[in-house]
Design a protein around this motif. Structure first.
Motif, PDB file in Angstrom:
ATOM      1  N   ARG B  47       1.155  -1.201  -0.202  1.00  0.00           N
ATOM      2  CA  ARG B  47       0.126  -0.042   0.189  1.00  0.00           C
ATOM      3  C   ARG B  47       0.998   1.299  -0.044  1.00  0.00           C
ATOM      4  O   ARG B  47       1.935   1.122   0.551  1.00  0.00           O
ATOM      5  CB  ARG B  47      -0.951  -0.072   1.248  1.00  0.00           C
ATOM      6  N   SER B  48       0.298   2.064  -0.463  1.00  0.00           N
ATOM      7  CA  SER B  48       0.956   3.546  -0.592  1.00  0.00           C
ATOM      8  C   SER B  48       0.892   4.169   0.915  1.00  0.00           C
ATOM      9  O   SER B  48       0.244   4.272   1.631  1.00  0.00           O
ATOM     10  CB  SER B  48       0.140   4.574  -1.475  1.00  0.00           C
ATOM     11  N   PRO B  49       2.432   4.590   1.129  1.00  0.00           N
ATOM     12  CA  PRO B  49       2.727   5.343   2.550  1.00  0.00           C
ATOM     13  C   PRO B  49       2.160   7.063   2.149  1.00  0.00           C
ATOM     14  O   PRO B  49       2.150   7.795   3.235  1.00  0.00           O
ATOM     15  CB  PRO B  49       4.010   5.402   2.822  1.00  0.00           C
ATOM     16  N   HIS B  50       2.049   7.259   0.936  1.00  0.00           N
ATOM     17  CA  HIS B  50       1.417   8.580   0.593  1.00  0.00           C
ATOM     18  C   HIS B  50       0.232   8.944   0.228  1.00  0.00           C
ATOM     19  O   HIS B  50      -0.430   7.988  -0.172  1.00  0.00           O
ATOM     20  CB  HIS B  50       2.360   9.141  -0.630  1.00  0.00           C
ATOM     21  N   GLN B 105      -3.684   7.485   1.305  1.00  0.00           N
ATOM     22  CA  GLN B 105      -2.652   6.740   2.035  1.00  0.00           C
ATOM     23  C   GLN B 105      -3.002   5.438   2.118  1.00  0.00           C
ATOM     24  O   GLN B 105      -4.224   5.403   2.925  1.00  0.00           O
ATOM     25  CB  GLN B 105      -2.363   7.361   3.363  1.00  0.00           C
ATOM     26  N   GLY B 106      -2.500   4.377   1.921  1.00  0.00           N
ATOM     27  CA  GLY B 106      -3.041   3.047   2.090  1.00  0.00           C
ATOM     28  C   GLY B 106      -3.774   2.470   0.829  1.00  0.00           C
ATOM     29  O   GLY B 106      -4.180   1.477   0.713  1.00  0.00           O
ATOM     30  N   LEU B 134       3.352  14.798  -4.037  1.00  0.00           N
ATOM     31  CA  LEU B 134       2.531  15.661  -4.501  1.00  0.00           C
ATOM     32  C   LEU B 134       1.742  16.169  -3.355  1.00  0.00           C
ATOM     33  O   LEU B 134       1.688  15.543  -2.221  1.00  0.00           O
ATOM     34  CB  LEU B 134       1.429  15.194  -5.563  1.00  0.00           C
ATOM     35  N   ALA B 136      -1.357  17.265  -0.899  1.00  0.00           N
ATOM     36  CA  ALA B 136      -2.316  16.321  -0.661  1.00  0.00           C
ATOM     37  C   ALA B 136      -3.613  17.484  -0.499  1.00  0.00           C
ATOM     38  O   ALA B 136      -3.372  18.448   0.150  1.00  0.00           O
ATOM     39  CB  ALA B 136      -2.182  15.599   0.167  1.00  0.00           C
ATOM     40  N   MET B 288      -7.952   1.716   7.052  1.00  0.00           N
ATOM     41  CA  MET B 288      -7.258   2.979   6.102  1.00  0.00           C
ATOM     42  C   MET B 288      -7.621   2.860   4.745  1.00  0.00           C
ATOM     43  O   MET B 288      -7.650   3.757   3.951  1.00  0.00           O
ATOM     44  CB  MET B 288      -5.794   2.964   6.203  1.00  0.00           C
ATOM     45  N   ASP B 696      -3.744  14.177   9.307  1.00  0.00           N
ATOM     46  CA  ASP B 696      -2.922  15.297   9.524  1.00  0.00           C
ATOM     47  C   ASP B 696      -2.878  16.058   8.175  1.00  0.00           C
ATOM     48  O   ASP B 696      -3.216  15.585   6.896  1.00  0.00           O
ATOM     49  CB  ASP B 696      -1.833  14.746  10.039  1.00  0.00           C
ATOM     50  N   ASP B 698      -0.402  16.290   5.961  1.00  0.00           N
ATOM     51  CA  ASP B 698       0.062  15.463   4.623  1.00  0.00           C
ATOM     52  C   ASP B 698      -0.867  14.427   4.245  1.00  0.00           C
ATOM     53  O   ASP B 698      -0.402  13.707   3.339  1.00  0.00           O
ATOM     54  CB  ASP B 698       1.460  14.717   5.446  1.00  0.00           C
ATOM     55  N   ASN B 700      -1.619  11.849   6.383  1.00  0.00           N
ATOM     56  CA  ASN B 700      -1.479  10.440   6.962  1.00  0.00           C
ATOM     57  C   ASN B 700      -2.992  10.141   7.789  1.00  0.00           C
ATOM     58  O   ASN B 700      -3.441  11.245   8.323  1.00  0.00           O
ATOM     59  CB  ASN B 700      -0.493  10.691   8.022  1.00  0.00           C
ATOM     60  N   CYS B 701      -3.487   9.127   7.882  1.00  0.00           N
ATOM     61  CA  CYS B 701      -4.724   8.713   8.389  1.00  0.00           C
ATOM     62  C   CYS B 701      -4.193   8.402   9.771  1.00  0.00           C
ATOM     63  O   CYS B 701      -3.295   7.850  10.305  1.00  0.00           O
ATOM     64  CB  CYS B 701      -5.170   7.441   7.774  1.00  0.00           C
TER      65      CYS B 701
END
Lengths: 437, 792
Positions: B47-50, B105-106, B134, B136, B288, B696, B698, B700-701
């Protein structure tokens, strides 16, 4: 490695990876699929089974740790298809819906009723049999939270790093303290001691920790004791929270410690977690480190160079950092009995849910005041103690509770809110301690 | 405690213990992760961390070299099969595995198939993905800014994050009422993003048989038939060669309606490797990446007279749909059934505008125990009524009582075009007030306020619109929302009922057997209910939106009545009288005027299979089929009263009491109904006080585990106090209305209204959920948080 354990009365033995979790041993090796994983983070209790008759969360116990022990799952509860009384109560009182976490709930309650015929808290059994457990399969138990949220992290450290399965490691079981020290010397910095595992294993499952070797201290029964030495009480480092909670000696001599141990996590956690493991893990949000600070405890450690005593005030060095040297093993906690006039105590743990970690915790013994989760290490509220010593009324002294602290910020609380809570809770703790002394 | 009014329920209806418990309490349930097939492999998703990033390269070589890895699938692999993207339930597209960008994210990036679950997860760490991060879009309120990054640049010509505008009601008429109203109030109200979070996460076992060409998929799905059709459409597989099995499901709550990329990956994995492939997500993946619910940023306005007559309600909504528009709802309803925001009140006018936007968050917008956005609508109007009560200085129960629809107004056409079937609202609210001891509570509150203590009493009254739905108006991806039922009668009088809906804990195996038992006069234990396997059940759209009893329950009653009518013909041959001379007494067809002459269904069933000579044109046997197309929706209602205490020092809330008086029409199994209400109340407590999926800056979940996304436990829940009134639905064959979501809809406003009432000494009129201790502390200080963003 070869793991052999008795499951529901039958020996099951298999060659498995050292890192295999007990729940996967039960499901994939023994073919007992009743026990389900709900949360992966020791939060929900769906995976609860009995280990030597006591409830544990099988997602946070290694199969290797359970080797040589007896495990009971819900499949082993009904005899000849006849329901156990707890199962029957679930059925007749409609205490289940989808059934997914029902095996864990049943086993948690079976354990609770064995240990405490009249349980007063925990495990979703406030009113056993009277209140159907709601649809959500409510996680009736709690915790094992690493410092960081499992999902969130700085960029690049998000869910890509969440695996819920530990990285590979080598498991070694120590049969004596001496052997543990030898193993630690042999493996060096790559090794970590494993006590109950309820702090370390959750971190390893999230791959926030990846030691190459785990030295299991679970077999060191000689480090599980509570002994009266006159002016102080000695507690073996591997004494479990459950045993501290139920110790008559501690209940009468150190009620603060016995009470606080009963507030740690949930029954499953208290069946596995140990006082030494909790202290050595040095999570500032933990309950017992702050309590031991308030009690002026002394920690005894053994290392390659022999033993030494460390005052608790010098033990916590930083976020998850202690004064223990690599390879050094915490063996005993010595707690002085409070002097007459200092016997008033209070433990204030503010949480959102009963089973959560403290947002802020406060332990008071006499004029000693300690704070949990108000910075990278548990702290003594020095300004409060000084004000009290200088004759300030408790309510006034409590206004200094946040002085010198540096609380963090997370999704539960801002720093400012934690500072406010510290003042409120210290004030309440001092009032309670004063009225009780 | 239950207060029961008269309800004239038939004999087979009642608190029968559940048939499914026999296996569940012994741990003999069979969930998707319990399925083990010979040679089965295990999949895991990278999964994507971004939250938002361009994928510049993916290197799978090291993962493929892992000795236990059998295949690594990426978006490129899927693109070659034309499967990199799939349709969503709202007719948008969603990436199965990302090819160009990651958008939350995820998000799913690659799929590993390995010999065991541990190796599959190890191999994820061996995949190297280079991302170019990029900016968000995290705050939905900034999604339409001119400089907002465009999330869906995969769609040609798209230059913004706008998804839809939708409007209902009458704007001009509403504006007129507002212009001459004596009193108007307005409030910004957020229903934050939450997650269904069933204890069983999502998963699938896919088994593609190359020899027969048959694909069998065991899935955590609430809608197996709809999934089969979608697989046929998406993957181009012939529908009769697809079998979807939904075994025991560990909770759904709307989160298991749609198709997730993991399911598709398991299918592709099985086709590629020639082996069965199991994929089961972990809890973080579930929270997520699978469908969220709510995320409605609402502004509510109410126009009223000074003496408390509510005249009009106006709402504007910004709906955060995440990175792909995957909301589950009938096609013509982009904001679901939010149109019931007019509540349980007789209004002169109403108007609503909803705008949907993309953000860099997980897709979804499912009917999480809300029957398509009714939860949001009810929360909005019930919060606004309290805001009005505050403004007018009126008691909120009294204000509601004055404005509730009267029994003689049913069927009632609302200002937004919904036709409420039946209700007796004043009686219902009065019963709740009586159970709660409302006046005594207010007296206690006055005393305690004088002592500086914060005690709050919250009231909510809701009407739901459930049981979607009439096929003329309602379809999902072109599939009309009717449900089939087949009833087979064995010679000895035992029955097998096959239905299209899928239990996830609701107890269909018991309730639906009781419906058949009631119609045929046989014991419910003699009726086996079969569901969850597309090869052995009739087509239908599945269980969500409280539709099982309103739609499939109706189908069951209708098919049983068909069997009963067939039995009448056979009985007439047995008794040698005309069918017209027979009467049904609940258990037998008997000869009118000669009650001793009669035949029970088991007697008739055996005769129907025997050599008995039947009238010309009668085929024998009693089996029947039906498809039920509901003529309208059903409208359950509820009156809830909550009592809380707030600790002014910490902001902590103690939930003291929650009284729930539900009217779901005729209750088939009151024990199961109460269980559904209990669960929903706990759900609502969670949403009101502790749950949110926040992000947040960025993207982030912040709610990615059960350590952060809190579910209430028994310790946080009081002993629920239930009551009931029964106004049968006039158009449902057995008068039932559905109850699965009622308490989840009704409890959040009751709890929030109670907490806000407790904070009245501070002049607080509103604060957004979840009302955590930190949020209450800030609210007391007059500066509440944006609960959808990180705490600062």
């Amino acid at each position: 490695m070869k793991v052999q354990l008795a499951v529901n009365g039958s020996e099951v033995s298999a060659d498995v990876e050292d890192r295999l979790l007990l729940v996967h041993f039960l499901r994939d090796v023994a073919g007992l699929t009743a026990t389900n994983v709900g949360c992966d983070t020791t939060s929900c209790g769906a995976c609860t089974v009995l280990l030597d008759g006591e409830s544990v969360k099988s997602c946070t116990v290694l199969a290797a740790q359970a080797g040589g022990h007896e495990v009971t799952t819900v499949e082993g509860l009904a005899s000849d298809g006849e329901m156990h009384p707890v199962q029957r109560a679930f059925h007749t009182r409609h205490a289940l819906q989808c059934g997914f976490c029902t095996p864990g709930m049943v086993m948690a309650i079976v354990s609770l009723l064995r240990g405490e015929p009249a349980p007063h808290r925990g495990a979703g059994t406030r009113r056993p049999g009277r209140q159907p457990v709601p649809l959500h399969g409510l996680p009736q138990h709690r915790r094992g939270r690493p410092r960081r949220s499992a999902g969130a992290g700085p960029r690049g450290e998000g869910p890509g790093s969440v695996r819920v399965i530990p990285s590979s490691f080598t498991y070694r079981r120590a049969d004596s303290a001496a052997e543990a020290l030898d193993l630690a010397a042999e493996y060096g910095e790559d090794a970590k001691y494993l006590a109950g595992g309820h702090s370390l294993l959750p971190l390893m499952k999230l791959r926030l920790a990846a030691p190459g070797v785990l030295i299991d201290l679970g077999g060191l029964r000689d480090l599980s004791y509570i002994t009266d030495h006159g002016p102080h009480i000695a507690i073996g480092a591997l004494t479990r929270h459950h045993d501290i909670e139920h110790s008559e000696l501690l209940g009468s001599q150190l009620p603060l410690l016995a009470h606080a141990a009963g507030q740690v996590g949930d029954p499953q956690v208290r069946h596995r977690g140990t006082i030494g493991g909790s202290v050595a893990h040095a999570d500032p949000a933990s309950d017992l480190p702050a309590v031991l600070l308030a009690l002026d405890a002394t920690l005894v450690a053994s290392g390659p160079g022999g033993g030494r005593e460390i005052p608790v005030a010098e033990f916590f060095r930083g976020f998850f950092e202690t004064a223990l040297e690599p390879g050094e093993l915490l063996t005993e906690i010595r707690v002085p009995k409070p002097a007459p006039g200092s016997r008033g105590w209070s433990f204030q743990k503010f949480t959102q849910r009963a089973i959560d970690w403290a947002i802020v915790g406060v332990a008071v013994q006499g004029g000693n005041v300690a704070l949990g989760n108000m910075g990278p290490v548990p702290l003594r509220a020095a300004a409060v103690e000084a004000a009290l010593a200088g004759g300030a009324p408790p309510a006034e002294a409590a206004m200094h509770a946040a002085d010198g602290t540096s609380p963090g910020l997370d999704i539960r609380a801002s720093s400012g809110y934690r500072e406010h809570l510290a003042r409120v809770l210290v004030s309440r703790a001092l009032a309670q301690a004063t009225s009780g002394s | 405690m239950t207060a029961t009014e008269q309800h004239g329920a038939p004999a087979a209806f009642g608190p029968m213990r559940r048939k499914e418990d026999a296996r569940f309490v012994r741990g003999r349930g069979s969930y998707v992760d319990d399925i083990v097939l010979p040679g089965m492999l295990h999949g895991a998703v990278l999964r994507s961390p971004h939250a938002h990033a361009r994928i510049t390269s993916i290197d799978t070589a090291a993962a493929e070299a892992h000795p236990k890895v059998k295949a690594v699938i990426t978006g490129q692999t899927l693109a070659g099969l034309n499967l990199a993207w799939m349709p969503t339930l709202s007719n948008d597209t969603q990436a199965v595995l990302a090819t160009d960008k990651v958008r939350f994210q995820g998000q799913e990036v690659a799929f590993v198939v390995a010999e065991d679950r541990y190796s599959a997860r190890d191999a994820l760490e061996l995949i190297e993905v280079d991302y170019e991060a990029l900016p968000a879009v995290v705050d939905a309120r900034r999604a339409l800014d001119a400089d907002a990054p465009v999330i869906r640049d995969d769609v040609d010509g798209r230059t913004d994050n706008h998804i839809f505008d939708w409007e209902t009601g009458a704007a001009a008429r509403t504006e007129e009422v507002f212009r001459d109203a004596e009193v108007t109030v307005a409030e910004d109200i957020l229903y934050p993003r939450v997650h269904p979070a069933p204890l069983e996460t999502c998963g699938a076992v896919a088994d593609f048989d190359k020899v027969t060409g048959k694909l069998t998929v065991w899935e955590t799905t609430q809608a197996p038939h709809a999934h089969r059709t979608l697989y046929a459409i998406v993957a181009g597989l012939p529908e009769h060669k697809i079998r979807v099995i939904s075994p025991d499901i560990g909770g759904g709550f709307g989160g298991k309606v749609g198709i997730y990329p993991g399911y598709v990956c398991a299918v592709v994995g099985s086709i590629v490797t020639g082996k069965p492939v199991k994929w089961v997500e972990d809890r973080s993946e579930n929270l997520m990446s699978t469908a969220f619910a709510r995320d409605f940023h609402m502004r509510g306005e109410v126009a009223a007279s000074r003496d408390g007559r509510i005249r009009a309600v106006r709402v504007s909504v910004l709906a955060d749909h995440g990175a792909f528009n995957g909301t589950a709802q009938p096609t013509k309803y982009p904001a679901g059934f939010f149109g019931v925001f007019t509540g349980s009140y007789d209004l002169e006018a109403a108007d609503c505008k909803v705008t949907g936007v993309y953000t860099n968050k997980a897709p979804g917008g499912v009917a999480y125990a809300c029957s398509f956005r009714i939860t949001e609508a009810v929360y909005l109007v019930e919060r606004m009524v309290d805001v009005l009560a505050y403004r007018l200085g009126m008691d909120p129960a009294e204000l509601r009582m004055r404005n509730l629809l009267r029994p003689d107004q049913f069927p009632y056409s609302s200002q937004t075009g919904w036709v409420y079937d039946s209700g007796d609202y004043q009686r219902q609210l009065a019963l709740a007030m009586e159970l709660a001891g409302y006046q005594e509570l207010r007296a206690e509150q006055r005393e305690r306020r004088e002592r500086g203590e914060l005690m709050g009493i919250g009231v909510s009254f809701f009407t739901e619109a459930v049981g979607a739905g009439p096929r003329k108006h309602m379809d999902i991806l072109g599939l009309g929302m009717a449900d089939g039922a087949d009833l087979q009668m064995h010679p000895t009088g035992k029955a097998v009922l096959r239905i299209s809906v899928q239990t996830q804990g609701q107890g269909h195996e018991t309730t639906f057997a009781q419906i058949v038992a009631n119609e045929l006069g046989i014991p419910a234990d003699d009726v086996e209910v079969v569901h969850g396997d597309t090869d052995s059940t009739p087509f239908g759209l599945g269980t969500y939106g409280s539709r099982s009893t309103p739609v499939s329950g109706a189908a069951t009653a209708v098919v049983a009545r068909k069997v009963r009518e067939r039995a009448r013909i056979v009985a007439s041959a047995m008794l040698e009288v005309s069918p017209d001379d027979l009467e049904w007494d609940g258990a037998r067809w008997f000869v009118r005027g000669d009650p001793d002459q009669g035949k029970t269904i088991p007697e008739i069933a055996f005769a129907a299979h025997s050599s008995l000579e039947l009238p010309d044109g009668v085929e024998g046997h009693l089996d029947a089929q039906t498809v039920y197309n509901p003529p309208s929706l059903t409208y359950p209602s509820g009156a809830y009263i909550c009592v809380v205490e707030v600790d002014p020092g910490t902001g902590g809330v103690k939930l003291r009491r929650l009284v729930a008086v539900d009217d779901c029409g005729v209750r088939i199994n009151p024990m199961i109904v109460e269980g559904q209400v209990h669960g929903g109340l706990a759900d609502g407590v969670g949403m009101a006080l502790m749950q949110v999926i926040a992000f947040d800056s960025d993207g982030n979940c912040l709610g990615g585990s059960f350590m952060d996304y809190l579910l209430p436990t028994a310790m946080e829940c009081p002993s629920w106090e239930l009551g009931e009134t029964v106004t049968p639905s006039p158009h449902h064959p057995i008068g039932a209305k559905g109850v699965g979501e009622s308490a989840t809809v009704g409890s959040p406003p009751a709890v929030v209204n109670a907490v806000i009432d407790a904070l009245r000494p501070y002049g607080v009129r509103h604060a957004d959920m979840p009302l955590t201790p930190a949020q209450i502390w800030r609210t007391i200080q007059g500066r509440p948080f944006r609960t959808d963003l990180a705490i600062t």
